[in-house]
Design an enzyme around this catalytic site. Structure first.
Site, mmCIF file in Angstrom:
data_model
loop_
_atom_site.group_PDB
_atom_site.id
_atom_site.type_symbol
_atom_site.label_atom_id
_atom_site.label_comp_id
_atom_site.label_asym_id
_atom_site.label_seq_id
_atom_site.Cartn_x
_atom_site.Cartn_y
_atom_site.Cartn_z
ATOM 1 N N GLU A 1 -13.033 55.791 22.010
ATOM 2 C CA GLU A 1 -13.805 55.138 20.951
ATOM 3 C C GLU A 1 -13.735 56.014 19.715
ATOM 4 O OE1 GLU A 1 -17.887 53.857 21.892
ATOM 5 O OE2 GLU A 1 -18.487 54.527 19.894
ATOM 6 N N GLU B 1 -20.900 58.428 26.458
ATOM 7 C CA GLU B 1 -21.487 59.557 25.725
ATOM 8 C C GLU B 1 -22.606 60.265 26.494
ATOM 9 O OE1 GLU B 1 -22.266 57.976 21.799
ATOM 10 O OE2 GLU B 1 -20.133 57.751 21.385
#
Length: 538
Positions: free
Chosen positions: A319, A202
């Site tokens: 994810e 991220e």
């Protein structure tokens, strides 16, 4: 049991033939599934299902709830027989090791002599914890377990190592790959099988906590690719090189792919489209087909980026927990979440996504397994049925008659025919569905010949040899009709592990092709139709 079907819109007392289990007042509606069998619209990995293990310590809490216990792969009980059996049932299960704290991890390696310390909660630190360490002894234990369980491992590397974070949130400087390279070379020396090495978590686009510019990330990904090529020069196949493991940003992803060239294999993106776990309207969102449709835009745009870039890079969902900050108890670990999860699997595959990693295998309130008991939650069984029934080739599938029915179809896995997935988001209506195909061959072994038709229904003439025209159905419902139950019923029977920790067998009911296909209110059905042969599946 029989079924009494009156005209559409009337309330009837119904005991479904195909379910043999759901009796109650329900409105019956007619609908049609249309499957284009000429060409596949996507092709997944053979092992599409993937799940994650995270770094979060027990002190990780959200909204006053601490839902992680000892579910980090640093402290997870690797001797738990349920855990072992749950993974072995997939043979293999892709497992991605990573998460928010991965970029703050230092690996104990043979050339790293500093003390190997644990994460410590500190609210003044980015992500709320001080840096932590992965001991080599734990890495050895994990790999022994993964080898025993037959898991296929993707490991997320510490992409912030060596960078400095500016006040505006931008991380600057090149990635210091020395610590990661030491771990990779140790892993090769020990003979541990790794399916893929993923760079960062991220940090793309606007990032979470901090971000890295796309051109710098491209340079760092290329550096990882060169390390992997060299470390595995005497091994085939080499592990995949995967990046960036974050939220999709069209411009950022396009720049990464264009500037990286052929230096990586898989573009991973994350999905938490339901918002925060504290949202009290999560169930409403899950049951809203227009809300579910919203994520198609992300899949479509990423598919377009890959197609127009002329790259060999493929897309994975790296994810996806649906609701961020550890999910919500009795929602993201309950029956109702299978509506969201299976819809995500179907939708992503239709946009040529190759693998889908669920957050989590265990940990938080969105685990496939219960965080403390390891007992499977409903989504575990949804994932296992998908893994066993849905083949690689994805078929264009549409449903007419209700917006509340979600329909997906694949060529069957390791079997002739197709598998159809129907999800009924309507709590008041039973759907009686006709299934039609384009470009089908209907196969009847009794006559030892094929019948070619442009489009066909699955209702074939009655045969003396019933088995040749029999489909298998797997109806999933919530215990006592409670959508927030953590017990799933398969064809009316609760799915539970036995006293030895064994995963239950997932047995279908057998239905003659002349019988209507029915989907009860708030239910899910997988239908394996072996007697339909499509060009896309040949």
């Amino acid at each position: 049991m029989g079924s009494l079907f009156l005209q559409k819109g009337m309330l009837v007392w119904i005991c479904l033939f195909s379910l043999r289990l759901v009796c109650g007042y329900s409105e019956v509606a007619q609908g049609s599934v249309f499957i284009d069998g000429k060409n596949a619209i996507g092709r997944t990995d053979n092992n599409f299902i993937c799940a994650t293990l995270d770094w979060w310590p027990p002190e990780k809490c959200d909204y006053g709830t601490c839902a992680w216990d000892h579910a980090s792969f640093l402290n997870l009980d690797l001797n738990n027989i349920i855990f072992l059996n749950a993974i072995k049932a997939f043979s293999p299960l892709k497992i991605r090791l990573g998460g928010t704290l991965q970029d703050k991890v230092i690996y104990e390696t043979e050339d790293h002599k500093q003390p190997c310390v644990s994460f410590v909660k500190n609210t003044s630190e980015m992500f709320g914890f001080t840096p932590g360490c992965l001991p080599l002894s734990r890495w050895d234990e994990l790999n022994a377990f993964f080898n025993k369980s037959g898991a296929s491992i993707i490991f997320g590397l510490n992409a912030l190592y060596g960078r400095s974070v500016h006040p505006d949130g931008l991380s600057v400087g090149a990635w210091d790959s020395s610590n990661a390279e030491s771990l990779i070379r140790y892993t090769v020396k020990k003979g541990y099988a790794i399916h893929g090495w993923e760079l960062g978590n991220e940090l793309c686009g606007s990032g979470v906590g901090t971000r890295v510019a796309a051109d710098q990330y491209a340079s760092d990904t290329t550096a990882l690719y060169k390390i992997v090529l060299d470390a595995y020069k005497n091994f085939e196949p080499r592990p995949l090189v995967i990046a960036p493991g974050g939220f999709f940003d069209e411009g950022w992803f396009r720049e990464l792919i264009n500037k990286t060239g052929k230096s990586f294999d898989v573009a991973t993106h994350h999905i938490y489209n339901l918002g925060p776990g504290r949202d009290e309207h999560l169930v409403d969102k899950i049951l809203d087909p227009s809300y579910l449709d919203g994520e198609a835009d992300t899949f479509s745009k990423l598919q377009n980026v890959l197609k127009t870039s002329g790259t060999s890079v493929v897309a994975w969902v790296g994810e996806a927990g649906g609701a961020y900050n550890s999910g919500r108890d009795h929602v993201t670990n309950a029956f109702v979440f299978s509506f969201w999860y299976l819809d995500q699997l179907g939708m992503s595959a239709a946009y040529d996504t190759k693998a889908y990693c669920r957050q989590t295998l265990i940990g938080g309130n969105y685990g496939l397994l219960n965080t403390t008991t390891f007992v499977p939650n409903p989504d575990y069984y949804s994932a296992l049925l998908w893994h066993r029934l849905m083949g690689r080739n994805v078929l264009s599938t549409t449903f007419s008659g209700s917006k509340k029915i979600r329909a997906y179809a694949h060529c069957a896995k390791q079997s002739r025919g197709i598998t159809l997935l129907l999800i009924n988001l309507d709590g008041n209506t039973t759907m009686s569905a006709n299934v039609a195909f384009n470009g089908t061959m209907l196969h009847q072994r009794k006559h030892r010949h094929h019948s070619h038709r442009k489009s066909s229904s699955i209702r074939l003439p009655k045969s003396r040899k019933i088995a040749s025209n029999t489909r298998q159905e797997y109806h999933l419902t919530a215990k006592d009709g409670d959508l927030q139950s953590q017990t799933m019923l398969l064809n009316g029977k609760p799915l539970t592990i036995d006293s030895f920790g064994n995963i239950p067998s997932l047995e279908p009911i057998f239905v003659n092709s002349t019988e209507p296909l029915t989907v009860a209110p708030f239910s899910i059905v997988f239908v394996h139709i072996p007697y339909v042969i499509l060009p896309a599946c040949s």
